[in-house]
Design a protein around this motif. Structure first.
Motif, short mmCIF file in Angstrom:
data_model
loop_
_atom_site.label_atom_id
_atom_site.label_comp_id
_atom_site.label_asym_id
_atom_site.label_seq_id
_atom_site.Cartn_x
_atom_site.Cartn_y
_atom_site.Cartn_z
N ASN A 1 0.82 -1.22 0.00
CA ASN A 1 0.00 0.00 0.00
C ASN A 1 0.85 1.27 0.00
O ASN A 1 0.62 2.17 -0.79
N VAL A 2 1.82 1.34 0.92
CA VAL A 2 2.59 2.59 1.06
C VAL A 2 3.58 2.77 -0.09
O VAL A 2 3.75 3.86 -0.62
N ASN A 3 4.22 1.68 -0.50
CA ASN A 3 5.32 1.82 -1.47
C ASN A 3 4.89 1.69 -2.93
O ASN A 3 5.57 2.20 -3.81
N ILE A 4 3.79 0.98 -3.19
CA ILE A 4 3.40 0.77 -4.60
C ILE A 4 2.04 1.41 -4.91
O ILE A 4 1.92 2.22 -5.83
N LYS A 5 1.01 1.04 -4.11
CA LYS A 5 -0.34 1.52 -4.43
C LYS A 5 -0.40 3.05 -4.43
O LYS A 5 -1.05 3.66 -5.27
N SER A 6 0.32 3.68 -3.49
CA SER A 6 0.31 5.14 -3.41
C SER A 6 0.91 5.77 -4.67
O SER A 6 0.43 6.79 -5.14
N VAL A 7 1.94 5.15 -5.21
CA VAL A 7 2.59 5.68 -6.42
C VAL A 7 1.62 5.60 -7.59
O VAL A 7 1.45 6.55 -8.37
N PHE A 8 0.95 4.45 -7.69
CA PHE A 8 -0.03 4.25 -8.75
C PHE A 8 -1.17 5.27 -8.62
O PHE A 8 -1.51 5.97 -9.58
N LEU A 9 -1.75 5.37 -7.40
CA LEU A 9 -2.93 6.22 -7.23
C LEU A 9 -2.60 7.71 -7.40
O LEU A 9 -3.33 8.43 -8.08
N CYS A 10 -1.51 8.16 -6.78
CA CYS A 10 -1.17 9.59 -6.90
C CYS A 10 -0.88 9.95 -8.35
O CYS A 10 -1.27 11.01 -8.83
N SER A 11 -0.21 9.04 -9.07
CA SER A 11 0.10 9.30 -10.49
C SER A 11 -1.20 9.37 -11.29
O SER A 11 -1.39 10.26 -12.12
#
Ligand code: NAD
Length: 247
Positions: free
Chosen positions: A112-122
Motif C-alpha cells: 500500500n505505502v510503497n506501490i499503491k500510493s505511487v499508482f494512485l497519486c500518479s
C-alpha cells in the motif's frame, strides 16, 4: 530553477522528502507536502515557515492507499495554488523481516505505502498536468531495486515495482508531455537509517567507494535536476545516487 511551478511531495515531513520540499521552495516552487499525520505535517510546516515566512507551502495528510482521499487532497492543492506541475512519490517504508516471519498485514502495508500510493497519486495527478500541457512525475526508488537485499524481500520487491511503473508510465505519458523518472538513493542519513545499529551501518560504509553514506541533500539535488527544464529530454530513467555503491 522551479519559478512558477507547483509541486506535490509525498512523505514530505522528514528525511529525503523534507529536504526536497525545502530545496524546491528555495528554488521558487510552491509546494504541498503530504505526510501521514496532522501533527508531523504541522511540525514540518512551522519549521519551514520559521526558516522563511514567504515560502508558499501547504500540508495535507491523505491516506495514500485511498483514491477518494487522494483526489480530495489534490483538489485542495489545485484550489490553493491553481495548478499542479510536479509530483514526487516519495513516501515509503522499509522492511528487514525474513521471508518466513512476514505477516500478511506487513505485506499489505508495504504494498500500500510503497506501490499503491505511487499508482494512485500518479493516476490522480495526470488530469491536472494534462490541463497545463505537461508535467513531471518523480518516484523515490532505491539501490535495492537493482540488487535486492538479504532480508526483507518485500522492500526491494516494492522498489522493483516502482521502477516498473516509472519506465512504463514514462512511455504511456510521453505523448502528454509528462516526464516520469525515479531516483534510486543508496543508503541515506535519515530516520529510516538511524534506526539501524552501528554494527550494520559501519560495514556498509566500507563498501561504498565514495566512503560515506548519502545525505538527504544529495537526493534532493537529483530531484531538483529531474524536476527542472534542465532534464527536458530525460524520461523513463532510474537515476542512481549512491556514491557508486553498486553491489
Ligand atoms: P523517513 O522515514 O525519514 O521518511 C518517510 C516519509 O514517508 C515520512 O515523511 C513519512 O511521513 C512518510 N510515510 C511513511 N509511511 C507513510 C504512510 N503510511 N502514509 C503516508 N506517508 C507515509 O524515510 P526516508 O529515508 O526519507 O525515505 C524516503 C524515501 O526514500 C522512501 O521511499 C524510502 O524507501 C526511500 N529510500 C531511503 C533510503 C535511505 O537510506 N534512507 C534509501 C533508498 C531509498
Amino acid at each position: 530553477m522551479l519559478e512558477n511551478k507547483v509541486a506535490v511531495i509525498t512523505g514530505g515531513t522528514r528525511g529525503i522528502g523534507f529536504e526536497t520540499v525545502r530545496l524546491f521552495l528555495k528554488n521558487g516552487a510552491r509546494v504541498a507536502l503530504f505526510g501521514s499525520r496532522e501533527e508531523t505535517v504541522n511540525h514540518a510546516l512551522s519549521q519551514l515557515k520559521e526558516e522563511n515566512s514567504h515560502y508558499e507551502v501547504m500540508g495535507l495528510f491523505p491516506n495514500l492507499s485511498n483514491e477518494e482521499e487522494i483526489k480530495k487532497a489534490f483538489q485542495k492543492v489545485y484550489d490553493t495554488f491553481g495548478q499542479i506541475d510536479i509530483l514526487i512519490n516519495n513516501a515509503g517504508i522499509s522492511s528487514a523481516t525474513p521471508l518466513t516471519s512476514y505477516t500478511e498485514s506487513e505485506l499489505d502495508k508495504i504494498i500500500n505505502v510503497n506501490i499503491k500510493s505511487v499508482f494512485l497519486c500518479s493516476k490522480v495527478v495526470v488530469p491536472y498536468m494534462k490541463q497545463i500541457g505537461g508535467g513531471v512525475i518523480l518516484n523515490t526508488s532505491s539501490m535495492v531495486s537493482i540488487y535486492g537485499q538479504p532480508s526483507g524481500c518485500m522492500y526491494p520487491a516494492s522498489k522493483f515495482a516502482v521502477n516498473g511503473l516509472t519506465k512504463s508510465l514514462a512511455r504511456e505519458l510521453a505523448p502528454l508531455h509528462i516526464r516520469v523518472n525515479a531516483v534510486a538513493p543508496g543508503i541515506t542519513e535519515t530516520d529510516m537509517v538511524s534506526a539501524l545499529p552501528k554494527e550494520v551501518i559501519e560495514p556498509l560504509i566500507k563498501t561504498i567507494p565514495m566512503g560515506r553514506i548519502g545525505k538527504p541533500m544529495d537526493i534532493a539535488n537529483a530531484f531538483l535536476y529531474l524536476a527542472s527544464d534542465m532534464a527536458s529530454y530525460v524520461t523513463g530513467d532510474i537515476l542512481q545516487v549512491d556514491g557508486a555503491a553498486r553491489s
